[in-house]
Design an enzyme around this catalytic site. Structure first.
Site, PDB file in Angstrom:
ATOM      1  N   GLU A 349     -28.019 107.607  14.743  1.00  0.00           N
ATOM      2  CA  GLU A 349     -26.417 107.384  14.543  1.00  0.00           C
ATOM      3  C   GLU A 349     -25.868 106.206  14.947  1.00  0.00           C
ATOM      4  O   GLU A 349     -24.843 106.090  15.345  1.00  0.00           O
ATOM      5  CB  GLU A 349     -25.992 108.647  15.125  1.00  0.00           C
TER       6      GLU A 349
HETATM    7  C1  TNX Z   1     -27.314 114.598  16.385  1.00  0.00           C
HETATM    8  S1  TNX Z   1     -30.273 114.432  16.750  1.00  0.00           S
HETATM    9  C2  TNX Z   1     -27.616 113.881  17.186  1.00  0.00           C
HETATM   10  C3  TNX Z   1     -27.356 114.216  18.867  1.00  0.00           C
HETATM   11  C4  TNX Z   1     -26.499 115.163  19.164  1.00  0.00           C
HETATM   12  C5  TNX Z   1     -26.840 116.139  18.197  1.00  0.00           C
HETATM   13  C6  TNX Z   1     -26.147 117.697  18.599  1.00  0.00           C
HETATM   14  C7  TNX Z   1     -29.719 113.092  16.983  1.00  0.00           C
HETATM   15  C8  TNX Z   1     -30.773 112.094  16.684  1.00  0.00           C
HETATM   16  N1  TNX Z   1     -28.331 112.659  17.145  1.00  0.00           N
HETATM   17  O1  TNX Z   1     -26.498 112.956  19.212  1.00  0.00           O
HETATM   18  O2  TNX Z   1     -26.284 115.595  20.315  1.00  0.00           O
HETATM   19  O3  TNX Z   1     -26.691 115.849  16.721  1.00  0.00           O
HETATM   20  O4  TNX Z   1     -26.888 118.705  17.730  1.00  0.00           O
END
Ligand code: TNX
Length: 539
Positions: A349
């Site tokens: 992300e």
């Molecule tokens: C996505 S999974 C994210 C996390 C969040 C999560 C909450 C991932 C690699 N990134 O930053 O905590 O969703 O479900």
């Protein structure tokens, strides 16, 4: 025949009948999770009482690492079992560690006869996992530390070994911080299900959780926050080493993660020099009171704390040499206190990092991890970069990314959010958790195959293993950790250990009920899924 003789014969017959009454059910009916490869029943039982001895054979020092947990478990039940020398004596529990045996890595052969228990393996972890199986063959009272005179084990044999080498859970200690004691409790509970990796998400926008001696403000400033604006916290390097050693005693390897280049606000509020000029979401920004923290020097470029749960707004400066000096220092210090082979660099992300900056960044971070003798793990987005064959992409969202990693010759760690995310709510009535990926009831967590997920098909050799992440935006204490983790983690553990052909929901849903009774004795706050008859027959 005299009347009294007839009476004597009858009473003798009755007494012997009574003496032979089975103390145990057939071994194959025990609710073992994860389900073992093969179980062969035999008649009778082995009695564990104070006359029993534990005997080590072969590589004795390594075997002792698995035997000691059994000795402790029995001591807690009031049975102090000494170590003996003669494996051919009667009433012995033999731990044989012999790399020359024909038993796969982490596997074991467990033979229980009337006067002998024989546990064989080619590594200490296999013997340890046999002990976890033995625990589940003992009555549930073993979980309550109740003192007893004797215990019985059903006669029979188990041959067992895992399908996947990596069976993991992830705990996010960044969004909310959890104490060393809480982490140890999680280790205790997951080790019973033959989980062998605990991934710690040690940094995120809200908090920095590991002492880095060369960048001390990370903990003096960056650790002092969490979701909701609470105090947060961090592990000193000594505390982290203590967690690593505690986990190693239960054959669990710690995988530390420093998330980058995104999810880095807790570094940017400690050191403005790392900040390329990002904006923290205003509504949940909280100023850092440096004076309050005893820091006299101002830092105009440092960001405020992020107390919310929005993601994707932060990034390190991918052009700055300081950034790579910072990463080098962090990875060097982390590698020094991490005996396990992996360092996780996050990589998810990074919405405000252009792909053309992201790719060389990941390659440089990967090179630093390699320089310090470790292998790189990263969330599936890292597959955009050129990965080394030893690097592992953790598939959480995009099948396309997982494929890109595999095409480069890397393995994937399977953690699809829709199946394995322990922070997903069970259903719309669950009080904590999120549901952006799915609601995940126990049968949803269980009924899938890493080799055939929806439209995706991976080759067996491309998969390192399976991991269930618990993100902690909404999870604030141990009770909540337990509620989201149990009973789903054992479902994921069975997927990782037991080949798909050997498992079924019908069987699992009955076996898990017996574990509910054990968790009650251990004080585990588990979710009583309506898909399970928790009052069903239990051992
Ligand atoms: C996505 S999974 C994210 C996390 C969040 C999560 C909450 C991932 C690699 N990134 O930053 O905590 O969703 O479900």
């Amino acid at each position: 025949m005299k009347k009294s003789n007839i009476l004597l014969i009858w009473s003798l017959a009755f007494a012997s009948l009574f003496a032979c009454a089975p103390k145990t059910e057939p071994m194959s009916t025990y609710p073992i999770i994860p389900a073992p490869m093969t179980i062969t029943d035999a008649s009778g039982h082995f009695t564990i009482n104070k006359d029993v001895q534990i005997v080590l054979v072969g590589e004795k020092d390594a075997a002792a690492k698995a035997a000691e947990p059994l000795r402790l478990m029995l001591a807690q039940a009031g049975l102090e079992i000494p170590f003996g020398e003669d494996p051919n004596a009667q009433d012995v529990i033999v731990f044989e560690l012999n790399p020359g045996l024909d038993i796969p890595a982490e596997g074991y052969q467990l033979d229980i006869e009337k006067r002998k228990v024989h546990i064989k393996g080619t590594d200490a972890s296999g013997l340890y996992f046999a002990v976890q199986t033995i625990r589940q063959l003992l009555p549930e009272s073993i979980e309550g530390n109740t003192a007893v005179e004797k215990l019985y084990l059903p006669a029979g044999s188990i041959q067992d070994n895992p399908e996947y080498a990596y069976r993991g859970m992830m705990l996010d200690v960044a969004r909310h911080f959890f104490s060393v004691e809480d982490v140890k409790r999680v280790i205790d509970l997951i080790s019973k299900y033959k989980i062998n990796h605990l991934h710690l998400h040690l940094s995120d926008d809200q908090g920095w959780r590991i002492e880095i001696k060369s960048w001390p403000l990370l903990t003096r400033i960056g650790s002092q926050n969490e979701v909701g604006g609470g105090q947060g916290g961090f592990y000193t390097q000594e505390q982290y080493k203590d967690i690593v050693a505690y986990a190693a005693g239960k054959f669990i390897t710690i995988v530390p993660e420093i998330d980058m280049p995104g999810h880095t606000n807790s570094a940017l509020n400690s050191y403005g020099i790392l900040n390329p000029g990002i904006t923290v979401p205003e509504k949940t920004a909280k100023p850092v009171d440096r004076g309050d923290l005893g820091i006299t020097e101002p830092d105009d470029k440092a960001t405020p704390y992020h107390t919310g749960i929005e993601v994707g707004f932060s990034t390190l400066d991918t052009d700055s040499p300081t950034t790579y000096q910072f990463i080098d220092d962090v990875i060097r210090e982390l590698a020094e206190i991490t005996p396990g082979p992996y360092i996780h660099i996050g990589g998810d992300e990074s919405h405000v990092t252009a792909l053309e900056d992201y790719i060389p960044f990941i390659e440089k971070a990967q090179a630093i991890v390699t320089k310090y003798g470790k292998k790189t793990m990263g969330w599936d987005e890292v597959a955009h970069a050129k990965l080394l064959p030893t690097s592992v992409a953790q598939f959480w969202a995009k099948g396309q990314n997982a494929r890109m990693a595999i095409e480069q010759g890397s393995q994937i760690l399977v953690s699809p959010a829709v199946r394995t995310y322990l922070d997903m709510q069970y259903d719309s009535t669950t009080q904590i958790g999120l549901h952006w990926a799915a609601y995940i009831e126990l049968d949803d967590a269980y009924n899938w195959d890493p080799l055939a997920m929806d439209s995706l098909a991976f080759e067996r050799k491309s998969i390192l293993g399976v991991e269930a992440p618990l993100w902690s935006e909404t999870v604030t204490n141990l009770e909540e950790i337990e509620f989201m983790t149990f009973p789903r983690l054992p479902a994921i553990a069975e997927i990782a250990w037991t080949p798909t052909a050997n498992r079924s929901w019908e069987s699992f849903s009955k076996r898990i009920a017996a574990h509910g009774k054990r968790w009650e004795l251990m004080g585990v706050n588990y979710y009583k899924s309506p898909r399970v008859n928790w009052d069903g027959e239990a051992k």
